[in-house]
Structure formats: structure tokens, C-alpha cells
Motif scaffolding. Structure first.
Motif, PDB file in Angstrom:
ATOM      1  N   LEU A 110      69.765  21.732  10.508  1.00 29.29           N
ATOM      2  CA  LEU A 110      68.551  21.347  11.227  1.00 29.29           C
ATOM      3  C   LEU A 110      68.250  22.349  12.331  1.00 29.29           C
ATOM      4  N   ARG A 111      69.261  22.735  13.094  1.00 33.69           N
ATOM      5  CA  ARG A 111      69.054  23.685  14.191  1.00 33.69           C
ATOM      6  C   ARG A 111      68.516  25.018  13.678  1.00 33.69           C
ATOM      7  N   SER A 112      69.073  25.468  12.542  1.00 34.96           N
ATOM      8  CA  SER A 112      68.701  26.787  12.017  1.00 34.96           C
ATOM      9  C   SER A 112      67.306  26.815  11.409  1.00 34.96           C
ATOM     10  N   HIS A 113      66.936  25.726  10.754  1.00 37.81           N
ATOM     11  CA  HIS A 113      65.697  25.733   9.976  1.00 37.81           C
ATOM     12  C   HIS A 113      64.543  24.973  10.622  1.00 37.81           C
ATOM     13  N   MET A 114      64.855  24.081  11.547  1.00 35.62           N
ATOM     14  CA  MET A 114      63.797  23.335  12.248  1.00 35.62           C
ATOM     15  C   MET A 114      64.057  23.432  13.750  1.00 35.62           C
ATOM     16  N   TRP A 115      63.834  24.624  14.286  1.00 39.72           N
ATOM     17  CA  TRP A 115      64.072  24.864  15.705  1.00 39.72           C
ATOM     18  C   TRP A 115      63.020  24.156  16.554  1.00 39.72           C
ATOM     19  N   MET A 116      63.299  24.049  17.847  1.00 37.44           N
ATOM     20  CA  MET A 116      62.357  23.367  18.737  1.00 37.44           C
ATOM     21  C   MET A 116      61.250  24.318  19.160  1.00 37.44           C
ATOM     22  N   ASN A 117      60.036  23.899  18.925  1.00 37.00           N
ATOM     23  CA  ASN A 117      58.837  24.597  19.384  1.00 37.00           C
ATOM     24  C   ASN A 117      57.776  23.508  19.546  1.00 37.00           C
ATOM     25  N   ILE A 118      57.674  22.995  20.750  1.00 38.49           N
ATOM     26  CA  ILE A 118      56.820  21.829  20.998  1.00 38.49           C
ATOM     27  C   ILE A 118      55.353  22.126  20.726  1.00 38.49           C
ATOM     28  N   ARG A 119      54.920  23.361  20.997  1.00 35.45           N
ATOM     29  CA  ARG A 119      53.503  23.697  20.822  1.00 35.45           C
ATOM     30  C   ARG A 119      53.134  23.969  19.366  1.00 35.45           C
ATOM     31  N   ALA A 120      54.107  24.148  18.495  1.00 36.87           N
ATOM     32  CA  ALA A 120      53.843  24.527  17.107  1.00 36.87           C
ATOM     33  C   ALA A 120      53.664  23.294  16.225  1.00 36.87           C
ATOM     34  N   SER A 121      53.169  23.542  15.028  1.00 38.16           N
ATOM     35  CA  SER A 121      53.065  22.501  14.008  1.00 38.16           C
ATOM     36  C   SER A 121      53.373  23.130  12.655  1.00 38.16           C
ATOM     37  N   PHE A 122      54.495  22.713  12.060  1.00 44.19           N
ATOM     38  CA  PHE A 122      54.930  23.234  10.764  1.00 44.19           C
ATOM     39  C   PHE A 122      55.183  22.079   9.796  1.00 44.19           C
ATOM     40  N   PRO A 123      54.186  21.251   9.540  1.00 42.91           N
ATOM     41  CA  PRO A 123      54.440  20.031   8.761  1.00 42.91           C
ATOM     42  C   PRO A 123      54.952  20.323   7.349  1.00 42.91           C
ATOM     43  N   GLY A 124      56.062  19.652   7.010  1.00 43.31           N
ATOM     44  CA  GLY A 124      56.606  19.748   5.665  1.00 43.31           C
ATOM     45  C   GLY A 124      57.364  21.018   5.351  1.00 43.31           C
ATOM     46  N   LYS A 125      57.497  21.919   6.306  1.00 45.43           N
ATOM     47  CA  LYS A 125      58.156  23.199   6.054  1.00 45.43           C
ATOM     48  C   LYS A 125      59.672  23.075   6.234  1.00 45.43           C
ATOM     49  N   ASN A 126      60.394  23.972   5.558  1.00 44.50           N
ATOM     50  CA  ASN A 126      61.830  24.192   5.742  1.00 44.50           C
ATOM     51  C   ASN A 126      62.691  22.953   5.476  1.00 44.50           C
ATOM     52  N   ALA A 127      62.219  22.082   4.612  1.00 39.93           N
ATOM     53  CA  ALA A 127      62.979  20.876   4.283  1.00 39.93           C
ATOM     54  C   ALA A 127      64.002  21.191   3.190  1.00 39.93           C
ATOM     55  N   THR A 128      64.985  22.012   3.538  1.00 34.87           N
ATOM     56  CA  THR A 128      66.026  22.398   2.590  1.00 34.87           C
ATOM     57  C   THR A 128      66.972  21.216   2.354  1.00 34.87           C
TER      58      THR A 128
END
Length: 217
Positions: A110-128
Motif C-alpha cells: 500500500l505504501r509503495s503503490h498508493m502513497w499519500m497525496n491529499i491534493r491528487a485524485s487517482f481513482p481505481g489506479k494501482n490496485a495490485t
């Protein structure tokens, strides 16, 4: 006391102790040091020369440096026993420490693929598959705690455990994986906490950007 933190948009580790200071009304001075800059490490060492040059870092009123978010949380719980930073009940406190430590040391996918970026929006991405396994475990922790202690937070009232998982709430809000209603409702409650709302507002007002964290890779 002084708390050295990184950018609120990105620094999940900094968010945790900052929330504890704010939520429990513990006085401190905030020193924000931008991440991913040539002078980031030197700026931290200028304030805490005996530490490893990492943030977050708490400098207490004697000049002692305490780094690492969980170490800072434990220090606050020890020094401010009038606040229930950990649950008062011994069994619940042991449980809270366990799930906090698991968050602290685990969930690498989770840390590697869904990092924290509060201003961003990456819906549905990187769901390995690895990320989905981490998410399933987090949801199981949340469900078990909420069922056991009755909510609204993991151990009833807001504690260190909720602060440890608050950056996960930020991640889930950015990446929008499929979640149960129990998890979604818990997220809404966390995001309504005044200290959490203040952190999010500050993140949106920041102008410093870290390019590689602003791109979905």
C-alpha cells in the motif's frame, strides 16, 4: 516543544503526531520543512543535530530529539497522562498498540503503490494484488475494532490508533479503492475530526510540489 514535519500534502508520517498534538490540545511549535529538497536533511539536522535527520521529529523543552511517529506518540502518552492517547483499559490499550505497530511496520505494498497525496485524485489506479491484500487486512482491523469497542473510532474515542491510520484514510480518499460501507463510514468520521480537517485544509493551501508524487506511476 517543537515538532518538525514535512509537507502536509505528502508526509503521512508527520500527520500522525501532528494530529495528536492538535486533537488533545497539547501546545507545540510547528516547523515545516519541505520534502525532497537538497537541503531537507540539513534543515532537520540544524534543529536536531543528534538525530538521523528525518521527519517527523519532536524536540522537547529540554532539547531532546525524539524521531519516528510512533516514538513521538508514545512520548506524548507518557508525558500527558491526563489525556487518553491510548485507551485506559489495559486490554484495549494492548490491542491498540498492536494494530498501531502493525500499521507502523507493515503494509508495504500500500505504501509503495498508493502513497499519500491529499491534493491528487487517482481513482481505481494501482490496485495490485499486493495492495488489495493490504487493504483487506486494514478493513479487517477496522471492522474488528469498531465491532469490539462500538465506535465511533477504533477504540471508542479518538486515540493514537486512529492517528496511525489517518494517513490511510487520506490514501483511500485519493486512490478510491472499493471499500465496505463500514470502512467508508469510518473514513467519513475521521475526516470530520477538526484536527484532521485542519491538516487537509493546510495541505490544499500549500504550494510546494514533489513532481514524482504528483504523477500516477
Amino acid at each position: 516543544m517543537k515538532l518538525l514535519i514535512g509537507d502536509k500534502n505528502y508526509s503521512s508520517w508527520s500527520m500522525r503526531p501532528w494530529l495528536l498534538f492538535k486533537h488533545f490540545g497539547i501546545a507545540f511549535d510547528e516547523i515545516l520543512i519541505h520534502l525532497d529538497q537538497p537541503g531537507t536533511n540539513a534543515a532537520v539536522l540544524a534543529h536536531a543535530p543528534k538525530g538521523p535527520g528525518k521527519i517527523p521529529c519532536l524536540i522537547d523543552d529540554t532539547g531532546l530529539a525524539i524521531w519516528d511517529s510512533l516514538a513521538i506518540a508514545e512520548t506524548l502518552a507518557e508525558r500527558f497522562p491526563q489525556h487518553a492517547l491510548w485507551p485506559r483499559d489495559p486490554a484495549a490499550r494492548a490491542h491498540a498498540r498492536s494494530v498501531s505497530a502493525e500499521m507502523h511496520s507493515g503494509f508495504g505494498e500500500l505504501r509503495s503503490h498508493m502513497w499519500m497525496n491529499i491534493r491528487a485524485s487517482f481513482p481505481g489506479k494501482n490496485a495490485t494484488p499486493g495492495v488489495l491484500a493490504d487493504i483487506a487486512r486494514i478493513e479487517a482491523i477496522w471492522r474488528d475494532c469498531l465491532d469490539t469497542y462500538g465506535g465511533p473510532f477504533l477504540f471508542g474515542e479518538f486515540t493514537i490508533a486512529d492517528a496511525m491510520y489517518a494517513p490511510v484514510v487520506m490514501r483511500f480518499n485519493t486512490w478510491q479503492p472499493a471499500l465496505s460501507e463500514t470502512s467508508s463510514a469510518y473514513m467519513r468520521r475521521v475526516m470530520a475530526v477538526p484536527a484532521v480537517k485542519a491538516w487537509i485544509d493546510d495541505a490544499f493551501s500549500e504550494t510546494h510540489a514533489v513532481a514524482y508524487l504528483d504523477e500516477c506511476r
